[in-house]
Design a protein around this motif. Structure first.
Motif, PDB file in Angstrom:
ATOM      1  N   LEU A  27       0.856  -1.169   0.000  1.00 13.94           N
ATOM      2  CA  LEU A  27       0.000   0.000   0.000  1.00 13.94           C
ATOM      3  C   LEU A  27       0.897   1.224   0.000  1.00 13.94           C
ATOM      4  CD1 LEU A  27      -2.527  -1.195   2.718  1.00 13.94           C
ATOM      5  CD2 LEU A  27      -2.719  -1.405   0.234  1.00 13.94           C
ATOM      6  N   TYR A  28       0.561   2.180  -0.848  1.00  9.76           N
ATOM      7  CA  TYR A  28       1.391   3.360  -1.056  1.00  9.76           C
ATOM      8  C   TYR A  28       0.542   4.610  -0.906  1.00  9.76           C
ATOM      9  CZ  TYR A  28       4.355  -0.234  -3.060  1.00  9.76           C
ATOM     10  OH  TYR A  28       5.093  -1.369  -3.245  1.00  9.76           O
ATOM     11  N   TYR A  41      -7.158   7.856  -1.365  1.00 15.34           N
ATOM     12  CA  TYR A  41      -6.998   6.654  -0.543  1.00 15.34           C
ATOM     13  C   TYR A  41      -5.647   6.006  -0.803  1.00 15.34           C
ATOM     14  CZ  TYR A  41     -12.054   7.270  -0.417  1.00 15.34           C
ATOM     15  OH  TYR A  41     -13.306   7.793  -0.267  1.00 15.34           O
ATOM     16  N   PRO A  42      -5.190   5.167   0.119  1.00 15.63           N
ATOM     17  CA  PRO A  42      -3.959   4.409  -0.140  1.00 15.63           C
ATOM     18  C   PRO A  42      -4.086   3.625  -1.445  1.00 15.63           C
ATOM     19  CG  PRO A  42      -4.614   4.154   2.142  1.00 15.63           C
ATOM     20  CD  PRO A  42      -5.752   4.850   1.442  1.00 15.63           C
ATOM     21  N   ASP A  43      -2.961   3.475  -2.118  1.00 15.42           N
ATOM     22  CA  ASP A  43      -2.885   2.851  -3.436  1.00 15.42           C
ATOM     23  C   ASP A  43      -2.311   1.446  -3.308  1.00 15.42           C
ATOM     24  OD1 ASP A  43      -2.339   2.411  -6.259  1.00 15.42           O
ATOM     25  OD2 ASP A  43      -0.333   3.228  -5.943  1.00 15.42           O
ATOM     26  N   LEU A  44      -3.050   0.448  -3.814  1.00 17.88           N
ATOM     27  CA  LEU A  44      -2.540  -0.910  -3.872  1.00 17.88           C
ATOM     28  C   LEU A  44      -1.611  -1.013  -5.078  1.00 17.88           C
ATOM     29  CD1 LEU A  44      -2.614  -3.939  -2.992  1.00 17.88           C
ATOM     30  CD2 LEU A  44      -4.474  -4.208  -4.652  1.00 17.88           C
ATOM     31  N   GLY A  45      -0.386  -1.424  -4.833  1.00 15.03           N
ATOM     32  CA  GLY A  45       0.572  -1.577  -5.921  1.00 15.03           C
ATOM     33  C   GLY A  45       1.256  -2.921  -5.842  1.00 15.03           C
ATOM     34  N   PHE A  46       1.715  -3.406  -6.997  1.00 11.34           N
ATOM     35  CA  PHE A  46       2.386  -4.700  -7.032  1.00 11.34           C
ATOM     36  C   PHE A  46       3.238  -4.822  -8.274  1.00 11.34           C
ATOM     37  CE2 PHE A  46      -2.156  -5.067  -8.143  1.00 11.34           C
ATOM     38  CZ  PHE A  46      -2.073  -5.337  -9.509  1.00 11.34           C
ATOM     39  N   ALA A  47       4.223  -5.717  -8.192  1.00  9.31           N
ATOM     40  CA  ALA A  47       5.108  -5.997  -9.331  1.00  9.31           C
ATOM     41  C   ALA A  47       5.728  -7.373  -9.131  1.00  9.31           C
ATOM     42  CB  ALA A  47       6.207  -4.940  -9.429  1.00  9.31           C
ATOM     43  N   LEU A  48       6.032  -8.030 -10.241  1.00 10.18           N
ATOM     44  CA  LEU A  48       6.630  -9.364 -10.214  1.00 10.18           C
ATOM     45  C   LEU A  48       7.995  -9.377 -10.875  1.00 10.18           C
ATOM     46  CD1 LEU A  48       3.696 -11.724 -11.213  1.00 10.18           C
ATOM     47  CD2 LEU A  48       4.999 -11.799  -9.104  1.00 10.18           C
ATOM     48  N   LEU A 100      -5.378  -2.324   9.439  1.00  8.62           N
ATOM     49  CA  LEU A 100      -4.496  -1.159   9.340  1.00  8.62           C
ATOM     50  C   LEU A 100      -5.282   0.141   9.488  1.00  8.62           C
ATOM     51  CD1 LEU A 100      -2.418  -2.394   6.263  1.00  8.62           C
ATOM     52  CD2 LEU A 100      -1.732  -2.461   8.674  1.00  8.62           C
ATOM     53  N   GLY A 101      -6.577   0.023   9.758  1.00  9.35           N
ATOM     54  CA  GLY A 101      -7.415   1.204   9.884  1.00  9.35           C
ATOM     55  C   GLY A 101      -7.807   1.823   8.555  1.00  9.35           C
ATOM     56  N   ILE A 102      -7.686   1.062   7.481  1.00  9.38           N
ATOM     57  CA  ILE A 102      -7.999   1.559   6.140  1.00  9.38           C
ATOM     58  C   ILE A 102      -9.368   1.028   5.733  1.00  9.38           C
ATOM     59  CG2 ILE A 102      -7.307   1.472   3.708  1.00  9.38           C
ATOM     60  CD1 ILE A 102      -4.396   1.120   4.753  1.00  9.38           C
ATOM     61  N   THR A 103     -10.222   1.927   5.249  1.00 10.59           N
ATOM     62  CA  THR A 103     -11.573   1.530   4.857  1.00 10.59           C
ATOM     63  C   THR A 103     -11.770   1.499   3.350  1.00 10.59           C
ATOM     64  OG1 THR A 103     -12.324   3.822   5.028  1.00 10.59           O
ATOM     65  CG2 THR A 103     -12.579   2.426   6.988  1.00 10.59           C
ATOM     66  N   GLN A 104     -10.868   2.114   2.597  1.00 16.76           N
ATOM     67  CA  GLN A 104     -11.010   2.154   1.140  1.00 16.76           C
ATOM     68  C   GLN A 104      -9.629   2.154   0.497  1.00 16.76           C
ATOM     69  OE1 GLN A 104     -12.109   1.454  -1.808  1.00 16.76           O
ATOM     70  NE2 GLN A 104     -14.002   2.603  -1.641  1.00 16.76           N
ATOM     71  N   LEU A 105      -9.529   1.510  -0.660  1.00 13.86           N
ATOM     72  CA  LEU A 105      -8.277   1.455  -1.413  1.00 13.86           C
ATOM     73  C   LEU A 105      -8.491   1.978  -2.815  1.00 13.86           C
ATOM     74  CD1 LEU A 105      -6.702  -2.063  -0.699  1.00 13.86           C
ATOM     75  CD2 LEU A 105      -5.968   0.146   0.183  1.00 13.86           C
ATOM     76  N   SER A 106      -7.440   2.565  -3.348  1.00 17.83           N
ATOM     77  CA  SER A 106      -7.397   2.907  -4.761  1.00 17.83           C
ATOM     78  C   SER A 106      -6.278   2.085  -5.390  1.00 17.83           C
ATOM     79  CB  SER A 106      -7.141   4.411  -4.952  1.00 17.83           C
ATOM     80  OG  SER A 106      -5.909   4.789  -4.368  1.00 17.83           O
ATOM     81  N   ALA A 107      -6.198   2.155  -6.696  1.00 15.00           N
ATOM     82  CA  ALA A 107      -5.108   1.527  -7.434  1.00 15.00           C
ATOM     83  C   ALA A 107      -4.965   2.287  -8.737  1.00 15.00           C
ATOM     84  CB  ALA A 107      -5.397   0.051  -7.699  1.00 15.00           C
ATOM     85  N   ILE A 108      -3.763   2.270  -9.292  1.00 13.44           N
ATOM     86  CA  ILE A 108      -3.530   2.919 -10.577  1.00 13.44           C
ATOM     87  C   ILE A 108      -2.788   1.965 -11.496  1.00 13.44           C
ATOM     88  CG2 ILE A 108      -3.564   5.304  -9.740  1.00 13.44           C
ATOM     89  CD1 ILE A 108      -0.497   5.196  -9.593  1.00 13.44           C
ATOM     90  N   THR A 109      -3.054   2.103 -12.795  1.00 12.53           N
ATOM     91  CA  THR A 109      -2.307   1.337 -13.794  1.00 12.53           C
ATOM     92  C   THR A 109      -2.120   2.186 -15.035  1.00 12.53           C
ATOM     93  OG1 THR A 109      -4.190   0.404 -15.012  1.00 12.53           O
ATOM     94  CG2 THR A 109      -3.431  -0.833 -13.084  1.00 12.53           C
ATOM     95  N   SER A 110      -1.106   1.853 -15.795  1.00  8.44           N
ATOM     96  CA  SER A 110      -0.972   2.420 -17.135  1.00  8.44           C
ATOM     97  C   SER A 110      -2.178   1.971 -17.942  1.00  8.44           C
ATOM     98  CB  SER A 110       0.297   1.907 -17.821  1.00  8.44           C
ATOM     99  OG  SER A 110       1.426   2.185 -17.058  1.00  8.44           O
ATOM    100  N   THR A 111      -2.556   2.757 -18.912  1.00  8.00           N
ATOM    101  CA  THR A 111      -3.734   2.416 -19.706  1.00  8.00           C
ATOM    102  C   THR A 111      -3.545   1.115 -20.470  1.00  8.00           C
ATOM    103  OG1 THR A 111      -2.938   3.830 -21.501  1.00  8.00           O
ATOM    104  CG2 THR A 111      -4.512   4.801 -19.945  1.00  8.00           C
ATOM    105  N   ASP A 112      -2.300   0.752 -20.779  1.00  3.94           N
ATOM    106  CA  ASP A 112      -2.048  -0.473 -21.554  1.00  3.94           C
ATOM    107  C   ASP A 112      -1.621  -1.668 -20.704  1.00  3.94           C
ATOM    108  OD1 ASP A 112       0.429   0.625 -20.922  1.00  3.94           O
ATOM    109  OD2 ASP A 112       1.338   0.136 -22.848  1.00  3.94           O
TER     110      ASP A 112
END
Length: 154
Positions: free
Chosen positions: A64-65, A72-79, A103-115
């Protein structure tokens, strides 16, 4: 920084979809770990986690970032290359999403490149829906913004 983690942040897909973190030396890696992992958890109560297999092989990162452009905090990931399409990101991200209330978080956001369809597919499986676009990087490229659909964690 473990060799696989160094590989992760410098592989082409990571740089394309997440950005160049300028981690080229051991000192760069130490600074990145201090600022992005340790300080984030200490100051915000959340941050990134390393994903490993049972045999301690590093396969990626999920976390979470905090982005100033997002409410809201951003869910991010990479492999790490070679570990795609095995369900590791979904499994790790799902555990994190199911425990955000701790963690006291009630909502998450996430972002991605359009592709970046692979990440968009993971987000859809996790229960996120696209809600718009935002510019968060210096290159002024808009990215997709997702929000986690209402859930009943508890």
């Amino acid at each position: 920084m473990h060799k696989d983690q160094h590989t992760l942040v410098n592989q082409a897909d990571f740089i394309k979809y997440i950005g160049d973190k300028a981690i080229y030396t051991l000192d760069d890696a130490k600074d990145y770990i201090e600022q992005s992992f340790i300080a984030a958890h200490k100051n915000q109560g959340f941050g990134p986690y390393i994903i490993t297999l049972y045999n301690d092989v590093v396969v990626g990162v999920v976390g979470l970032y905090k982005h100033s452009a997002l409410q809201y905090p951003d869910l991010g990931f990479a492999l790490v290359s070679g570990f795609e399409k095995k369900g590791y990101i979904f499994e790790a991200a799902n555990v994190l999403v199911q425990n955000i209330h701790k963690l006291g978080i009630t909502q998450l956001s996430a972002i991605t490149s359009t592709d970046n369809m692979a990440s968009q597919n993971v987000l859809a499986r996790l229960g996120f829906s696209k809600v718009g676009m935002v510019v968060i990087n210096n290159d002024k490229t808009a990215v997709n913004v997702f929000l986690l659909n209402n859930q009943s964690s508890g």
